[in-house]
Design an enzyme around this catalytic site. Structure first.
Site, PDB file in Angstrom:
ATOM      1  N   TYR A  53      55.375   0.009 -21.648  1.00  0.00           N
ATOM      2  CA  TYR A  53      56.280  -0.476 -23.017  1.00  0.00           C
ATOM      3  C   TYR A  53      57.659   0.017 -22.988  1.00  0.00           C
ATOM      4  CZ  TYR A  53      51.272  -1.271 -24.676  1.00  0.00           C
ATOM      5  OH  TYR A  53      49.886  -1.533 -24.545  1.00  0.00           O
ATOM      6  N   LEU A 192      44.243  -8.879 -33.861  1.00  0.00           N
ATOM      7  CA  LEU A 192      44.464  -9.820 -34.692  1.00  0.00           C
ATOM      8  C   LEU A 192      44.677 -11.406 -33.779  1.00  0.00           C
ATOM      9  CD1 LEU A 192      46.693  -8.158 -37.312  1.00  0.00           C
ATOM     10  CD2 LEU A 192      44.267  -8.247 -37.157  1.00  0.00           C
ATOM     11  N   ILE A 230      43.606  -1.026 -32.533  1.00  0.00           N
ATOM     12  CA  ILE A 230      45.049  -0.639 -32.386  1.00  0.00           C
ATOM     13  C   ILE A 230      45.961  -1.531 -32.729  1.00  0.00           C
ATOM     14  CG2 ILE A 230      44.786   1.405 -31.324  1.00  0.00           C
ATOM     15  CD1 ILE A 230      45.356  -0.113 -28.673  1.00  0.00           C
ATOM     16  N   LYS A 232      49.119  -3.742 -33.734  1.00  0.00           N
ATOM     17  CA  LYS A 232      50.525  -3.420 -33.358  1.00  0.00           C
ATOM     18  C   LYS A 232      51.320  -4.161 -34.530  1.00  0.00           C
ATOM     19  CE  LYS A 232      54.772  -5.541 -31.867  1.00  0.00           C
ATOM     20  NZ  LYS A 232      55.406  -6.861 -31.860  1.00  0.00           N
ATOM     21  N   ASN A 242      47.241  -3.618 -42.635  1.00  0.00           N
ATOM     22  CA  ASN A 242      46.143  -3.159 -41.816  1.00  0.00           C
ATOM     23  C   ASN A 242      45.634  -2.053 -42.128  1.00  0.00           C
ATOM     24  OD1 ASN A 242      46.988  -5.257 -39.912  1.00  0.00           O
ATOM     25  ND2 ASN A 242      48.280  -3.928 -38.718  1.00  0.00           N
TER      26      ASN A 242
END
Length: 277
Positions: A53, A192, A230, A232, A242
């Site tokens: 990342y 999602l 998890i 983002k 969230n």
């Protein structure tokens, strides 16, 4: 709703908070630092990153900036496919710890069973890091059931979790069952479906019934399935939305309706993914 929630409202999966902050593609350093700090000060206690990342230093800065003790944060990172030969595992993990500004991480994943991955050699190096106290738990990511089983067999230390893409449009039931049988936690990334959950009528109906967002419904469904999510998020509004999923209680009818979604949409599908071999 969200403001009334505290870290104590986050269920735990064997010591891992079941809602975390994902940081994939959060590669603007200041935006990443701010997102991590915002999430931790809101109540999140689980942060997920990875070598590939390119934001481990920013994640570490965000943890340091937040008014939260390091020991209260469950921090996970992942070793990239190029770095899975034993010497590279050890060297690049030390570099990750350096960038993160920590002495150890709570969970270190094999990012993909690809590239230099060899179950015995790679996990042998992970076990050395575990024995040395540099990592508290060993994880795998994007593993098929048989690959998880092999990892469990060859690793002296427990395989704690398998992190995979998981959401109402890719429910991974067989994989979830296999991991449960092996005593391995499941962590869901892209929970999602990269925003696709907002366009699913079943999720919209459940969301309307509860007066919440489709994102919150999806995260609540994952929690019902025993999956750690998890998502983002970079903006405070998304991080807060969230977080608010912790206050959503789905009933059996809601869960059954979501279970009945038959679409299978994989958003992360590289050529080296094990399902493409």
């Amino acid at each position: 709703m969200a403001s009334e929630l505290s870290p104590d409202d986050v269920p735990s999966a064997n010591g891992m908070p079941m809602l975390g902050l994902g940081t994939w593609q959060n590669d603007d350093p200041e935006e990443c630092r701010t997102a991590v700090q915002t999430a931790l000060e809101m109540g999140y206690r689980h942060v997920d990153t990875a070598q590939i990342y390119g934001n481990e230093a920013a994640v570490g800065d965000g943890i340091e900036r937040a008014d939260v003790d390091r020991e209260d944060v469950f921090l996970a990172t992942k070793v990239w496919t190029d770095n899975l030969a034993p010497e590279d595992v050890r060297e690049t993990t030390e570099e990750s710890l350096d960038r993160l500004g920590v002495d150890s991480v709570d969970l270190l994943y094999v990012h993909w069973p690809a590239g230099e991955y060899d179950a015995e050699a790679t996990l042998g190096a992970f076990n050395e890091l575990y024995d040395d106290g540099r990592i508290d738990r060993i994880g795998v990511s994007n593993f098929l059931p048989e690959q998880v089983e092999t990892a469990v067999d060859v690793s002296d230390a427990p395989i704690f979790a398998n992190q995979v893409e998981l959401h109402p449009l890719l429910q991974q039931e067989a994989l979830r069952e296999a991991c449960a049988d092996l005593g391995v936690e499941v962590v869901g990334y892209s929970p999602l479906a990269r925003g696709d959950v907002f366009d699913v009528p079943v999720l919209s109906e459940v969301a309307e019934k509860h007066g919440v967002s489709e994102a919150q419904v999806s995260l609540a469904w994952l929690r019902e399935k025993g999956v750690t999510a998890i998502p983002k998020a970079t903006s405070e509004s998304h991080i807060r939305d969230n977080w608010g999923s912790l206050g959503v209680d789905l009933d059996d009818e809601d869960v059954a309706a979501i279970d009945g979604i038959e679409t299978e949409t994989r958003k992360v599908d590289p050529d080296f993914g094990p399902w493409n071999q």
